[in-house]
Design a protein around this motif. Sequence first.
Motif, PDB file in Angstrom:
ATOM      1  N   GLY A 109      43.256 -54.312  26.949  1.00  0.00           N
ATOM      2  CA  GLY A 109      44.501 -54.084  26.246  1.00  0.00           C
ATOM      3  C   GLY A 109      45.164 -55.069  25.856  1.00  0.00           C
ATOM      4  N   LYS A 110      44.640 -56.435  25.748  1.00  0.00           N
ATOM      5  CA  LYS A 110      45.328 -57.350  25.183  1.00  0.00           C
ATOM      6  C   LYS A 110      46.154 -57.172  23.819  1.00  0.00           C
ATOM      7  N   THR A 111      45.259 -56.797  22.845  1.00  0.00           N
ATOM      8  CA  THR A 111      45.686 -56.612  21.215  1.00  0.00           C
ATOM      9  C   THR A 111      46.780 -55.500  21.283  1.00  0.00           C
ATOM     10  N   THR A 112      46.532 -54.422  22.254  1.00  0.00           N
ATOM     11  CA  THR A 112      47.740 -53.315  22.307  1.00  0.00           C
ATOM     12  C   THR A 112      48.832 -53.950  22.726  1.00  0.00           C
ATOM     13  N   LEU A 113      48.851 -54.727  23.868  1.00  0.00           N
ATOM     14  CA  LEU A 113      50.047 -55.377  24.487  1.00  0.00           C
ATOM     15  C   LEU A 113      50.911 -56.133  23.338  1.00  0.00           C
ATOM     16  N   VAL A 114      50.153 -56.943  22.651  1.00  0.00           N
ATOM     17  CA  VAL A 114      50.584 -57.698  21.512  1.00  0.00           C
ATOM     18  C   VAL A 114      51.320 -56.824  20.498  1.00  0.00           C
ATOM     19  N   ASP A 115      50.881 -55.807  20.200  1.00  0.00           N
ATOM     20  CA  ASP A 115      51.353 -54.822  19.287  1.00  0.00           C
ATOM     21  C   ASP A 115      52.717 -54.400  19.871  1.00  0.00           C
ATOM     22  N   MET A 156      49.023 -65.197  30.368  1.00  0.00           N
ATOM     23  CA  MET A 156      49.271 -63.951  30.784  1.00  0.00           C
ATOM     24  C   MET A 156      47.954 -63.449  31.043  1.00  0.00           C
ATOM     25  N   LEU A 157      47.683 -63.022  32.224  1.00  0.00           N
ATOM     26  CA  LEU A 157      46.274 -62.703  32.609  1.00  0.00           C
ATOM     27  C   LEU A 157      46.574 -61.090  32.726  1.00  0.00           C
ATOM     28  N   LEU A 158      45.686 -60.328  31.983  1.00  0.00           N
ATOM     29  CA  LEU A 158      45.963 -58.893  31.755  1.00  0.00           C
ATOM     30  C   LEU A 158      44.614 -58.230  32.533  1.00  0.00           C
ATOM     31  N   VAL A 159      44.987 -57.305  33.463  1.00  0.00           N
ATOM     32  CA  VAL A 159      43.871 -56.561  34.389  1.00  0.00           C
ATOM     33  C   VAL A 159      43.953 -55.235  34.201  1.00  0.00           C
ATOM     34  N   ASP A 160      42.786 -54.399  33.828  1.00  0.00           N
ATOM     35  CA  ASP A 160      42.928 -53.171  33.958  1.00  0.00           C
ATOM     36  C   ASP A 160      43.028 -52.446  35.262  1.00  0.00           C
ATOM     37  N   ALA A 161      43.974 -51.695  35.678  1.00  0.00           N
ATOM     38  CA  ALA A 161      44.732 -51.070  37.039  1.00  0.00           C
ATOM     39  C   ALA A 161      43.628 -50.198  37.526  1.00  0.00           C
ATOM     40  N   SER A 162      42.412 -49.985  36.887  1.00  0.00           N
ATOM     41  CA  SER A 162      41.567 -49.267  37.454  1.00  0.00           C
ATOM     42  C   SER A 162      40.189 -50.104  37.715  1.00  0.00           C
ATOM     43  N   THR A 210      52.150 -52.502  33.686  1.00  0.00           N
ATOM     44  CA  THR A 210      52.637 -51.997  32.368  1.00  0.00           C
ATOM     45  C   THR A 210      51.593 -50.730  31.867  1.00  0.00           C
ATOM     46  N   ASN A 211      52.341 -50.279  30.680  1.00  0.00           N
ATOM     47  CA  ASN A 211      51.339 -49.312  29.993  1.00  0.00           C
ATOM     48  C   ASN A 211      51.745 -49.831  28.574  1.00  0.00           C
ATOM     49  N   ALA A 212      50.576 -50.665  28.345  1.00  0.00           N
ATOM     50  CA  ALA A 212      50.889 -51.434  26.639  1.00  0.00           C
ATOM     51  C   ALA A 212      50.789 -50.205  25.475  1.00  0.00           C
ATOM     52  N   ARG A 213      50.201 -49.064  25.889  1.00  0.00           N
ATOM     53  CA  ARG A 213      50.162 -48.139  24.739  1.00  0.00           C
ATOM     54  C   ARG A 213      51.439 -47.637  24.573  1.00  0.00           C
ATOM     55  N   ASP A 214      52.295 -47.266  25.282  1.00  0.00           N
ATOM     56  CA  ASP A 214      53.569 -46.760  25.484  1.00  0.00           C
ATOM     57  C   ASP A 214      54.584 -48.006  25.287  1.00  0.00           C
ATOM     58  N   GLY A 215      54.186 -49.247  25.503  1.00  0.00           N
ATOM     59  CA  GLY A 215      55.034 -50.251  25.582  1.00  0.00           C
ATOM     60  C   GLY A 215      56.127 -50.352  26.626  1.00  0.00           C
ATOM     61  N   LEU A 216      55.528 -50.016  27.968  1.00  0.00           N
ATOM     62  CA  LEU A 216      56.504 -49.985  29.044  1.00  0.00           C
ATOM     63  C   LEU A 216      56.095 -51.036  30.062  1.00  0.00           C
TER      64      LEU A 216
END
Length: 611
Positions: free
Chosen positions: A27-33, A106-112, A175-181
């Motif tokens: 979800g890196k690119t989605t978070l940058v969005d 910023m190290l992004l890790v999938d929560a699952s 975070t939930n990058a898709r919803d921007g939270l």
Amino acid sequence: MPTSRKSDQIANPLRRNLAIIAHVDHGKTTLVDALLRQSGAFRANQQVVDRVMDNTDLERERGITILAKNTSIHYRDLLINIVDTPGHADFGGEVERTLSMVDGVMLLVDASEGPLPQTRFVLRKALERRLPPIIVLNKIDRSDARPQEVMNEVYDLFIDLDATEEQLDFPVLFTNARDGLASTEMHVRGESLQPLFDAIVEHVPPPTGDPSAPLQMLVANLDASDYLGRIAIGRIFNGTVRLNDPIAVLKLDGSVRETRVTKLFAFEGLKRVEIESGAAGDVVCLAGIEDITIGETISDPVHRVAIPPIAVDEPTVSMVFGVNTSPLAGRDGQYVTSRNLRDRLTRELVGNVSLRVEDTETPEQLKVIGRGELQLAILIEMMRREGFEVQVSRPEIVVKETNGVKVEPVEELLIDVPEEFQGSVIAQAGTRRGVMTRMVNHGSGRVRLEFRIPARGLIGFRSQFLTDTKGTGIMNHIFAGWEPWHGSIPARATGALVADRTGVATAYAIFNLQERGEIFIDPGTQVYEGMVIGENARSNDLDVNVTKEKKQTNMRASSADDAIRLIPPRRLSLEQAIQFINDDELVEITPKAIRLRKRTLASNQRPKKPE
């Protein structure tokens, strides 16, 4: 090492330079969005596509980031320069060079899924550079999210990579990058990305350097423009650069080239804006410098101090790219000569630091060495879309000799599969000389398996793996080091169905060949002698007549052909085709077609395999 790296003087307290690193599809690119949207980078009525940073057709189609890209956002009085890096191991060269431009990650890790091999790779590079990390657990809304366990895995990973006490003192955001939270609490739903912005400001140090010292800038990325020529993108470590300033380019071979700055740009959201000057700590673009390449230093013409070039891990997989020599050559493509091929690969070397090109015995063929099959397949696909025709060999592994011992690259393979498929996957990895190092069952119905496997064993493994797991398995791998030769690995067990003459494939011939094996082509396809049209069910190659037509007789009824039922052909993608072929076969790639063929087209000149 020059003073640029050792200086503790803050160059600009209103700057932050940050790279986002993660495993592929976390979800890196989605978070940058979301960061761009919430920082006001877009107008209220501006139409913006999802994953706006993935701006090439290939990135959009595959849903992966291939090229590292720069952007910047404004937050309060600060300008935050962000680099979105690829998450796939094959594009690790892109990651390594971008880390030279930043002061934090910023190290992004999938929560699952938790930390995966590429997470380890990029984090190790960041920790070696002493970059402070911010941990972001993304996709916290997933039904199978397990944030507490994943955090424990992240801590284990840091300790495993010998992180210092300061590096272990990192902030964690959920975070939930898709919803921007974003939220600083595990079970509290955030309202915006405000906590993430605050963490960046607080934990990423401002860039260091001396704006009054002589100019030193490291070129970490390249772009090109039809009007401005080559554009060098990099970070100024020391000094100040202004429009029309004289500069010296310190080349990698030790030579020096003096020139002037004709255009100067900075990043503003997704756009590049012209600026008059840039100082230490800024990420800028310089135009007007011919033949500049990644890793070179732009310096003051009087005080010439080079910054050490970017170190990149060695490439491990090679393929031979050659001019298309099939009977159908030149029908689709615009660029078909060896000169076109050499020029294109030379151009690719300019911006791709993890690629090497070597000459072979014939001028029609070039050996291209890269990080992995995917990196080379992406290069072929890009060339194909540009109008090139090329034929490529089966990928081979780069082998070295160390102290008289033959050593080969070994990969760390991580597999996530449903429990019912674990037996067949373990057996398949075992035949490819894989050794299981770890097995974890979270009780969710899926099992995580870890192997050490020779890089050779992974060639062709992915398509077999997806078949064995019915498409439900996830596999990731990353270079782990060099080990003594592991022994022979069996090649493809089946033979090929090979066309024995030139013509057009007919439904009648294909119908009669279906029982022999799996067919790759449709009726009406143009074929030639030596073209592979299917996979034989047995181990030997079989020359077949796929152009045979049903004989006309006065006993034949008009509806006699209605009974033909053809099994849909197996369409091979570019990666599948490259993995499928044996050493005596090639993949012919044109803008409109991907064909498999024998190296030697004439059947009477090919050595016969034993039945």
